[in-house]
Motif scaffolding. Structure first.
Motif, PDB file in Angstrom:
ATOM      1  N   GLY A 296      15.531  39.847  20.799  1.00 11.22           N
ATOM      2  CA  GLY A 296      16.744  40.673  21.414  1.00 11.22           C
ATOM      3  C   GLY A 296      17.165  41.687  20.405  1.00 11.22           C
TER       4      GLY A 296
ATOM      5  N   GLU B 143      17.133  35.485  20.796  1.00  9.43           N
ATOM      6  CA  GLU B 143      18.338  36.011  21.326  1.00  9.43           C
ATOM      7  C   GLU B 143      19.071  37.271  20.188  1.00  9.43           C
TER       8      GLU B 143
ATOM      9  N   CYS C  32      19.042  30.580  19.832  1.00 12.38           N
ATOM     10  CA  CYS C  32      20.450  31.430  20.310  1.00 12.38           C
ATOM     11  C   CYS C  32      20.980  32.618  19.397  1.00 12.38           C
ATOM     12  N   SER C  33      21.736  33.505  19.999  1.00 14.30           N
ATOM     13  CA  SER C  33      22.242  34.668  19.324  1.00 14.30           C
ATOM     14  C   SER C  33      22.880  34.153  17.898  1.00 14.30           C
TER      15      SER C  33
END
Length: 154
Positions: free
Chosen positions: A70, A104, A121-122
Protein backbone atom coordinates in the motif's frame (compact mmCIF):
# COMPACT_ATOMS: atom_id res chain seq x y z
CA UNK A 1 38.63 -21.50 -20.76
CA UNK A 2 34.81 -21.06 -20.57
CA UNK A 3 33.50 -17.57 -19.92
CA UNK A 4 30.56 -16.92 -17.60
CA UNK A 5 27.36 -15.43 -18.92
CA UNK A 6 27.01 -11.90 -17.52
CA UNK A 7 23.56 -10.47 -16.96
CA UNK A 8 23.07 -6.82 -16.18
CA UNK A 9 20.61 -5.28 -13.77
CA UNK A 10 17.47 -4.13 -15.52
CA UNK A 11 14.45 -1.91 -15.18
CA UNK A 12 11.98 -2.97 -17.87
CA UNK A 13 8.27 -3.22 -18.58
CA UNK A 14 7.12 -1.18 -15.59
CA UNK A 15 4.28 1.26 -15.08
CA UNK A 16 5.18 4.16 -12.86
CA UNK A 17 3.70 7.36 -11.52
CA UNK A 18 5.40 10.71 -11.10
CA UNK A 19 8.65 11.22 -9.23
CA UNK A 20 9.66 7.55 -8.91
CA UNK A 21 13.31 6.94 -7.91
CA UNK A 22 15.16 3.69 -8.58
CA UNK A 23 18.79 3.45 -7.45
CA UNK A 24 20.96 1.17 -9.58
CA UNK A 25 21.77 -1.61 -9.63
CA UNK A 26 18.26 -3.00 -9.27
CA UNK A 27 16.12 -5.55 -11.09
CA UNK A 28 12.62 -4.14 -11.44
CA UNK A 29 10.34 -5.65 -14.06
CA UNK A 30 6.70 -6.14 -14.96
CA UNK A 31 5.42 -4.24 -11.93
CA UNK A 32 3.62 -1.01 -11.04
CA UNK A 33 5.31 1.72 -9.01
CA UNK A 34 2.92 4.49 -8.03
CA UNK A 35 3.93 8.15 -7.56
CA UNK A 36 6.80 9.12 -5.26
CA UNK A 37 8.01 5.55 -4.72
CA UNK A 38 11.68 5.12 -3.75
CA UNK A 39 13.57 1.91 -4.58
CA UNK A 40 17.06 1.52 -3.09
CA UNK A 41 20.02 -0.30 -4.67
CA UNK A 42 20.26 -4.09 -5.00
CA UNK A 43 16.47 -4.50 -4.90
CA UNK A 44 14.52 -6.97 -7.01
CA UNK A 45 10.83 -6.42 -7.68
CA UNK A 46 9.20 -9.06 -9.84
CA UNK A 47 6.23 -8.88 -12.17
CA UNK A 48 2.60 -8.69 -11.03
CA UNK A 49 3.58 -6.56 -8.05
CA UNK A 50 2.20 -3.15 -7.05
CA UNK A 51 4.03 -0.65 -4.83
CA UNK A 52 1.79 2.14 -3.50
CA UNK A 53 2.39 5.88 -3.42
CA UNK A 54 5.19 7.28 -1.25
CA UNK A 55 6.41 3.84 -0.22
CA UNK A 56 10.15 3.42 0.37
CA UNK A 57 11.91 0.12 -0.29
CA UNK A 58 15.43 -0.03 1.11
CA UNK A 59 18.48 -1.85 -0.29
CA UNK A 60 18.85 -5.60 -0.74
CA UNK A 61 15.11 -6.30 -0.55
CA UNK A 62 13.47 -9.03 -2.64
CA UNK A 63 9.80 -8.63 -3.58
CA UNK A 64 8.48 -11.68 -5.41
CA UNK A 65 5.51 -11.90 -7.75
CA UNK A 66 1.97 -11.22 -6.55
CA UNK A 67 2.80 -8.76 -3.79
CA UNK A 68 0.71 -5.64 -3.24
CA UNK A 69 2.16 -2.97 -0.96
CA UNK A 70 0.00 0.00 0.00
CA UNK A 71 0.77 3.70 0.27
CA UNK A 72 3.15 5.30 2.77
CA UNK A 73 4.89 2.06 3.72
CA UNK A 74 8.53 1.60 4.74
CA UNK A 75 10.26 -1.64 3.77
CA UNK A 76 13.63 -1.98 5.53
CA UNK A 77 16.93 -3.34 4.25
CA UNK A 78 17.08 -6.99 3.24
CA UNK A 79 13.37 -7.77 3.61
CA UNK A 80 12.36 -11.00 1.82
CA UNK A 81 8.89 -11.66 0.46
CA UNK A 82 8.26 -15.34 -0.37
CA UNK A 83 5.07 -16.77 -1.83
CA UNK A 84 6.17 -20.24 -2.99
CA UNK A 85 6.19 -22.34 0.16
CA UNK A 86 7.82 -25.39 -1.47
CA UNK A 87 4.90 -27.57 -0.33
CA UNK A 88 6.11 -30.51 -2.43
CA UNK A 89 9.70 -30.11 -1.25
CA UNK A 90 10.82 -28.25 -4.36
CA UNK A 91 9.98 -25.03 -6.21
CA UNK A 92 6.45 -25.00 -7.64
CA UNK A 93 6.52 -23.93 -11.30
CA UNK A 94 2.79 -23.00 -11.30
CA UNK A 95 2.33 -19.32 -10.33
CA UNK A 96 -1.40 -19.90 -9.86
CA UNK A 97 -0.65 -22.04 -6.80
CA UNK A 98 1.64 -19.46 -5.17
CA UNK A 99 0.31 -17.48 -2.23
CA UNK A 100 -0.51 -13.78 -2.41
CA UNK A 101 0.90 -11.11 -0.11
CA UNK A 102 -0.98 -7.91 0.73
CA UNK A 103 0.58 -5.13 2.79
CA UNK A 104 -1.96 -2.42 3.54
CA UNK A 105 -1.16 1.33 3.98
CA UNK A 106 1.30 2.82 6.49
CA UNK A 107 3.01 -0.47 7.37
CA UNK A 108 6.63 -0.48 8.54
CA UNK A 109 8.69 -3.64 8.05
CA UNK A 110 12.09 -3.80 9.77
CA UNK A 111 15.32 -4.98 8.19
CA UNK A 112 15.77 -8.67 7.40
CA UNK A 113 12.15 -9.59 8.05
CA UNK A 114 10.62 -12.42 6.02
CA UNK A 115 7.03 -12.07 4.84
CA UNK A 116 5.19 -15.23 3.76
CA UNK A 117 1.76 -15.26 2.01
CA UNK A 118 -0.20 -13.08 4.45
CA UNK A 119 -2.18 -9.87 4.75
CA UNK A 120 -0.79 -7.19 7.06
CA UNK A 121 -3.27 -4.53 8.18
CA UNK A 122 -2.73 -0.78 7.94
CA UNK A 123 -0.48 0.77 10.55
CA UNK A 124 1.24 -2.43 11.70
CA UNK A 125 4.95 -2.43 12.57
CA UNK A 126 6.99 -5.57 11.93
CA UNK A 127 10.24 -5.81 13.89
CA UNK A 128 13.62 -6.46 12.32
CA UNK A 129 14.33 -10.13 11.67
CA UNK A 130 10.73 -11.21 12.19
CA UNK A 131 9.06 -13.98 10.20
CA UNK A 132 5.41 -13.24 9.44
CA UNK A 133 3.58 -16.53 8.91
CA UNK A 134 -0.04 -15.51 9.63
CA UNK A 135 -2.29 -12.58 8.78
CA UNK A 136 -1.92 -9.52 10.99
CA UNK A 137 -5.36 -8.00 11.49
CA UNK A 138 -4.81 -5.56 14.39
CA UNK A 139 -2.58 -2.50 14.37
CA UNK A 140 0.38 -3.05 16.70
CA UNK A 141 4.04 -3.94 16.96
CA UNK A 142 4.90 -7.52 15.98
CA UNK A 143 8.23 -9.32 16.28
CA UNK A 144 9.80 -12.74 16.49
CA UNK A 145 9.72 -16.05 14.64
CA UNK A 146 6.88 -16.51 14.15
CA UNK A 147 5.92 -12.86 14.58
CA UNK A 148 3.68 -12.21 17.57
CA UNK A 149 2.03 -9.03 18.82
CA UNK A 150 4.16 -7.28 21.43
CA UNK A 151 1.93 -4.29 22.05
CA UNK A 152 -0.85 -2.12 20.68
CA UNK A 153 -0.32 1.12 18.82
CA UNK A 154 -2.60 4.11 19.31
Amino acid sequence: MPQPRLLQAKVVDIECGDNVTIIEPSNVYGCTLESDVFIGPFVEIQKNTIIGERTKVQSHTFICEYVTIGADCFIGHGVMFANDLFKSGEPDPDPESWGRIVIEDKVTIGSNATILPVRICSGAVIGAGSVVTKDIVEKGIYAGNPARKLRDLA
